[in-house]
Every structure is written in structure tokens, then in C-alpha cells.
Design a protein around this motif. Structure first.
Motif, mmCIF file in Angstrom:
data_model
loop_
_atom_site.group_PDB
_atom_site.id
_atom_site.type_symbol
_atom_site.label_atom_id
_atom_site.label_comp_id
_atom_site.label_asym_id
_atom_site.label_seq_id
_atom_site.Cartn_x
_atom_site.Cartn_y
_atom_site.Cartn_z
ATOM 1 N N TYR A 111 0.924 -1.130 0.078
ATOM 2 C CA TYR A 111 -0.156 -0.036 -0.065
ATOM 3 C C TYR A 111 0.711 1.145 -0.048
ATOM 4 N N LYS A 112 2.058 1.345 0.556
ATOM 5 C CA LYS A 112 3.018 2.468 0.427
ATOM 6 C C LYS A 112 3.321 2.768 -0.978
ATOM 7 N N LYS A 113 3.766 1.498 -1.789
ATOM 8 C CA LYS A 113 3.997 1.710 -3.193
ATOM 9 C C LYS A 113 2.661 2.327 -3.841
ATOM 10 N N LEU A 114 1.569 1.935 -3.784
ATOM 11 C CA LEU A 114 0.498 2.229 -4.463
ATOM 12 C C LEU A 114 0.032 3.583 -4.150
ATOM 13 N N LEU A 115 0.385 3.969 -2.891
ATOM 14 C CA LEU A 115 -0.186 5.289 -2.488
ATOM 15 C C LEU A 115 1.145 6.363 -3.187
ATOM 16 N N ASP A 116 2.375 5.958 -3.024
ATOM 17 C CA ASP A 116 3.346 6.578 -3.616
ATOM 18 C C ASP A 116 3.269 6.971 -5.250
ATOM 19 N N LEU A 117 2.828 5.874 -6.009
ATOM 20 C CA LEU A 117 2.420 5.747 -7.199
ATOM 21 C C LEU A 117 1.537 6.876 -7.895
ATOM 22 N N PHE A 118 0.360 6.661 -7.216
ATOM 23 C CA PHE A 118 -0.666 7.865 -7.601
ATOM 24 C C PHE A 118 -0.410 9.147 -6.934
ATOM 25 N N LYS A 119 0.513 9.406 -6.005
ATOM 26 C CA LYS A 119 0.911 10.644 -5.620
ATOM 27 C C LYS A 119 1.760 11.532 -6.526
ATOM 28 N N ASN A 120 2.432 10.285 -7.347
ATOM 29 C CA ASN A 120 3.487 11.167 -8.287
ATOM 30 C C ASN A 120 2.681 11.361 -9.884
ATOM 31 N N LYS A 121 1.326 10.901 -9.910
ATOM 32 C CA LYS A 121 0.690 11.135 -10.941
ATOM 33 C C LYS A 121 -0.170 12.219 -11.045
ATOM 34 N N GLY A 122 -0.325 12.912 -9.863
ATOM 35 C CA GLY A 122 -1.055 14.246 -9.827
ATOM 36 C C GLY A 122 -1.203 14.666 -8.413
ATOM 37 N N ARG A 123 -2.375 15.510 -8.269
ATOM 38 C CA ARG A 123 -2.425 15.835 -6.912
ATOM 39 C C ARG A 123 -3.354 15.134 -6.264
ATOM 40 N N LEU A 124 -2.892 14.428 -5.261
ATOM 41 C CA LEU A 124 -3.620 13.104 -4.701
ATOM 42 C C LEU A 124 -4.333 13.874 -3.453
ATOM 43 N N ILE A 125 -5.775 14.205 -3.660
ATOM 44 C CA ILE A 125 -6.586 14.774 -2.539
ATOM 45 C C ILE A 125 -6.881 13.714 -1.509
ATOM 46 N N ASP A 157 -4.837 -0.526 10.840
ATOM 47 C CA ASP A 157 -3.815 0.440 11.465
ATOM 48 C C ASP A 157 -2.740 1.203 10.786
ATOM 49 N N TRP A 158 -2.121 0.264 10.049
ATOM 50 C CA TRP A 158 -0.826 0.922 9.150
ATOM 51 C C TRP A 158 -1.625 1.751 8.258
ATOM 52 N N LEU A 159 -2.518 1.396 7.538
ATOM 53 C CA LEU A 159 -3.206 2.248 6.530
ATOM 54 C C LEU A 159 -3.656 3.695 7.158
ATOM 55 N N ASP A 160 -4.061 3.644 8.384
ATOM 56 C CA ASP A 160 -4.795 4.723 8.941
ATOM 57 C C ASP A 160 -3.569 5.734 9.295
ATOM 58 N N TYR A 161 -2.365 5.144 9.758
ATOM 59 C CA TYR A 161 -1.366 6.049 10.044
ATOM 60 C C TYR A 161 -0.522 6.370 9.023
ATOM 61 N N ASN A 162 -0.625 6.060 7.671
ATOM 62 C CA ASN A 162 0.148 6.311 6.665
ATOM 63 C C ASN A 162 -0.527 6.658 5.371
ATOM 64 N N GLY A 163 -1.428 7.741 5.654
ATOM 65 C CA GLY A 163 -2.089 8.539 4.487
ATOM 66 C C GLY A 163 -3.230 8.135 3.913
ATOM 67 N N LYS A 203 4.287 -5.724 -10.587
ATOM 68 C CA LYS A 203 5.651 -5.523 -10.365
ATOM 69 C C LYS A 203 5.856 -4.170 -9.720
ATOM 70 N N ILE A 204 4.925 -3.202 -9.793
ATOM 71 C CA ILE A 204 5.067 -1.942 -9.277
ATOM 72 C C ILE A 204 4.515 -1.896 -8.095
ATOM 73 N N ILE A 205 3.413 -2.297 -7.698
ATOM 74 C CA ILE A 205 2.943 -2.137 -6.356
ATOM 75 C C ILE A 205 2.855 -3.472 -5.548
ATOM 76 N N GLY A 206 3.273 -4.631 -6.107
ATOM 77 C CA GLY A 206 3.362 -5.854 -5.377
ATOM 78 C C GLY A 206 4.309 -5.793 -4.305
ATOM 79 N N ARG A 207 4.128 -6.834 -3.382
ATOM 80 C CA ARG A 207 5.042 -6.774 -2.273
ATOM 81 C C ARG A 207 5.725 -8.307 -2.440
ATOM 82 N N PRO A 208 7.024 -8.562 -2.146
ATOM 83 C CA PRO A 208 7.496 -9.859 -2.511
ATOM 84 C C PRO A 208 6.813 -10.897 -1.461
ATOM 85 N N LYS A 209 6.670 -12.098 -2.201
ATOM 86 C CA LYS A 209 6.117 -13.251 -1.339
ATOM 87 C C LYS A 209 7.240 -13.592 -0.105
ATOM 88 N N ARG A 210 6.764 -13.711 0.907
ATOM 89 C CA ARG A 210 7.736 -14.064 1.950
ATOM 90 C C ARG A 210 8.055 -15.656 1.890
#
Length: 191
Positions: free
Chosen positions: A31-45, A67-73, A170-177
């Protein structure tokens, strides 16, 4: 898919639908990569994540994510899921967030240029049409590459654009553990 640097963007994520789509495609969403991806595409309101939670459980496996989502944008919208027994005697859980998402999309429409809708649910066709009538572009992010497809045809046809979730892996995926060796556990400790 075109994005414009000055366009105002809002993200609406149907949490259970996106989770199911990612699992079907065999990747976890970072979700951090997802948020960053679209923050860089325009003005994320705004970035909103919707999900229903079982209140009577002592521990919910989704709680750390919420909880993580709520604290991270992300603005997280939850409501209690309902448990019931169907006519065959099976326990079922119901937690539909469609109304909450619909109302929020209509309310924000005058303040944005582009809505990113993360769902494949055909029930959203009418609200997509409603916000488009106010001049808002709507891009639907889901998948047609799963079997069965997770995207309703009527929603895909109504949207201005469709973004294939499988192509974003490949852009927003998280590696499998891989927990089979301690070396791999250390490698993914901070992921």
C-alpha cells in the motif's frame, strides 16, 4: 492511461475486492507503493480504504493493515460486519461498503478531476455514471486476467479507463515471503 500533473485525484479502495483480486493474481499489495505511485501522477487529494470488520472477534487478521493504513496516508472507513446463518445452516459474514463508497464519491466529485476506483463490482456502474456527469474521469482498477474475471463488464464499459491490476503487480506488489529458511526471513524483515 493519461494522468496530468495538476489534476486532482481521489482513490477509493473496496478493501475486500482488492484483497481478493490480489490473492487471485498471487501477489500482495504494497500500500505504500500504491499510494506513492498515484501521488506522483497528480495532486492526490484523498485516498480512502473501505472494509467491514467483525467486532466480536478478539483479534482480526486485518487489524494490523487497517492500523497501518490509518497512520500512513489513507482514510480508513470501517463498519461492523454481520454474521448470520444461511438457509443451509452455514455461518456467513456480510459486510458491504457500497453505500459508503457511493456517497463519498458523489460528495467529492465537485472537488476532483479524476477518481481511481479499486473494485470490479458492477454495482458501482451508476455512481461512476453520476460522477462522470459532473465532469470527473473515472479509472477502474481491477482484473480481467483472473479466472473468473474480477471485473464486471458493465463497470468496465462505463469507466473512462480500465487499469489491469495484474499489470501493476511488479510496481505495487510485495515480494512473497519464504519462511523455509532463516536467511530469507531476514531479507524481508523490513518489508
Amino acid at each position: 492511461m493519461a494522468f496530468y500533473p495538476d489534476e486532482r485525484i481521489a482513490m477509493f479502495i473496496d478493501g475486500s475486492n482488492l484483497y481478493s483480486s490480489g490473492k487471485t493474481l498471487d501477489f500482495d499489495i504494497d500500500y505504500k507503493k500504491l499510494l506513492d505511485l498515484f501521488k506522483n501522477k497528480g495532486r492526490l487529494i484523498q485516498a480512502k480504504y473501505y472494509t467491514a470488520l467483525l467486532d466480536h472477534e478478539d483479534y482480526s487478521p486485518i487489524r494490523p493493515l487497517i492500523d497501518w493504513l490509518d497512520y500512513n496516508g489513507f482514510h480508513v472507513i470501517t463498519k461492523p460486519a454481520k454474521s448470520y446463518t444461511d438457509r443451509d445452516g452455514r455461518n456467513r459474514v456480510k459486510g458491504n461498503m457500497d453505500i459508503e463508497m457511493t456517497i463519498d464519491m458523489i460528495q467529492i466529485a465537485p472537488h476532483v478531476d479524476h477518481i481511481l476506483l479499486f473494485t470490479g463490482d458492477g454495482d458501482f456502474k451508476a455512481v461512476v455514471e453520476a460522477v462522470q456527469s459532473k465532469g470527473v474521469r473515472v479509472s477502474v482498477i481491477s482484473t480481467l486476467k483472473s479466472r473468473p474475471a474480477m471485473l464486471a463488464d458493465e463497470l468496465r464499459r462505463q469507466a473512462n479507463d480500465f487499469i489491469e491490476l495484474a499489470d501493476m503487480g511488479k510496481i505495487i506488489g510485495r515480494p512473497k515471503r519464504d519462511y523455509s529458511s532463516s536467511e530469507n526471513e531476514e531479507e524481508y524483515e523490513d518489508v
